[in-house]
Write an enzyme that holds these catalytic residues in place. Structure first.
Site, short mmCIF file in Angstrom:
data_model
loop_
_atom_site.label_atom_id
_atom_site.label_comp_id
_atom_site.label_asym_id
_atom_site.label_seq_id
_atom_site.Cartn_x
_atom_site.Cartn_y
_atom_site.Cartn_z
N HIS A 118 0.82 -1.22 0.00
CA HIS A 118 0.00 0.00 0.00
C HIS A 118 0.85 1.26 0.00
O HIS A 118 0.42 2.31 0.45
CB HIS A 118 -0.96 -0.02 1.20
CG HIS A 118 -1.97 -1.13 1.13
ND1 HIS A 118 -2.50 -1.74 2.23
CD2 HIS A 118 -2.52 -1.75 0.05
CE1 HIS A 118 -3.34 -2.70 1.84
NE2 HIS A 118 -3.36 -2.71 0.53
N CYS A 147 4.91 21.83 -3.26
CA CYS A 147 5.96 21.58 -4.25
C CYS A 147 6.40 22.92 -4.83
O CYS A 147 5.68 23.92 -4.72
CB CYS A 147 5.41 20.67 -5.35
SG CYS A 147 6.57 20.33 -6.69
N THR A 187 -2.46 -10.00 10.39
CA THR A 187 -3.44 -9.56 9.41
C THR A 187 -4.45 -10.66 9.15
O THR A 187 -4.10 -11.85 9.17
CB THR A 187 -2.78 -9.14 8.08
OG1 THR A 187 -3.80 -8.79 7.14
CG2 THR A 187 -1.92 -10.25 7.49
#
Ligand code: ZN
Length: 245
Positions: A118, A147, A187
């Protein structure tokens, strides 16, 4: 022979071992499962705060959640479970880790082969011009970090509804298809497409060892050996048993 010893025996016989980890391995590092009652998603609706559409619509709003998330992740340190997996990799037992976590704790502990399913919080990208920043560079820009092009940076984590990064699923599938033992740690592997990995390992003849606090949907279906307990205790004990300590 108890299940821990059975798991250690399976690992000692296995030429290749792969690992799939999730939120449970980092709980002892001070990161609550985001989906738990105390987790981030109980206060921030992920559909409103953790989708690419939400970020593009209102990046400042999404950054209120991200700032809180990053603060928790950056305060966290690897625990005995992360370190035990480093030990097993260094010993040539573990070939790689697929993690659903974005906390970067496997790498911080010293694991070399980590596939971040992920994404991870250690780098950020500009959705405007594509430029990438390290967390350190972004931190110097303040919150939320802009940015040079004027757009706001986004951590390189996979938001809800976003695709898994190019090639990552293939690499994860290859790793799990080639292992003789798959350790599933912390998990229940319910989220697609990570939920396919235990089955891919199984189809290729692997023994699936599950280490979780409670039984999950994997237990009694894909799991061959279930070791119950918190990851920092069970993974550490398993690594010690494999090394004959
Ligand atoms: Zn930019």
């Amino acid at each position: 022979m108890n299940n821990l010893d059975r798991a250690a025996a399976a690992i000692r016989r296995a030429p290749r071992v792969a690992v799939l980890t999730g939120a449970g391995i980092s709980v002892a590092s001070g990161i609550p499962d985001f989906r738990s009652a105390a987790g981030l998603w109980s206060r921030y609706d992920p559909l409103e705060y953790a989708t690419l559409r939400a970020f593009r619509r209102d990046p400042r709003k999404v950054w209120r959640m991200l700032a809180e998330m990053l603060e928790v992740l950056e305060a966290a340190r690897p625990n005995a479970a992360h370190r035990a997996l480093v030990h097993l990799e260094t010993a040539g037992v573990v070939q790689g880790i697929v993690t659903q976590n974005i906390d970067g704790l496997h790498q911080q502990a010293g694991s070399a082969t980590v596939l971040e399913f992920h994404g991870g919080c250690r780098s950020l990208s500009c959705l405007g011009c594509g430029r990438r920043y390290t967390r350190g560079e972004a931190r110097a820009l303040g919150l939320p970090p802009p940015c040079g092009c004027g757009a706001l940076l986004k951590p390189d984590i996979v938001f809800f509804g976003e695709m898994i990064p190019d090639g990552l699923f293939d690499a994860s599938r290859r790793l799990t298809a080639r292992c003789a033992v798959l350790l599933v740690v912390g998990t229940s592997a319910e989220v697609a497409p990570a939920n396919q990995l235990p089955w891919i390992a199984k189809q290729h003849g692997a023994t699936v060892v599950e280490l979780n606090v409670e039984e999950t949907q994997l237990t009694g279906t894909v799991t061959d050996i279930f070791v119950q307990g918190p990851a920092e205790a069970t993974v550490h004990a398993l690594a010690a048993a494999v090394s004959g300590e």
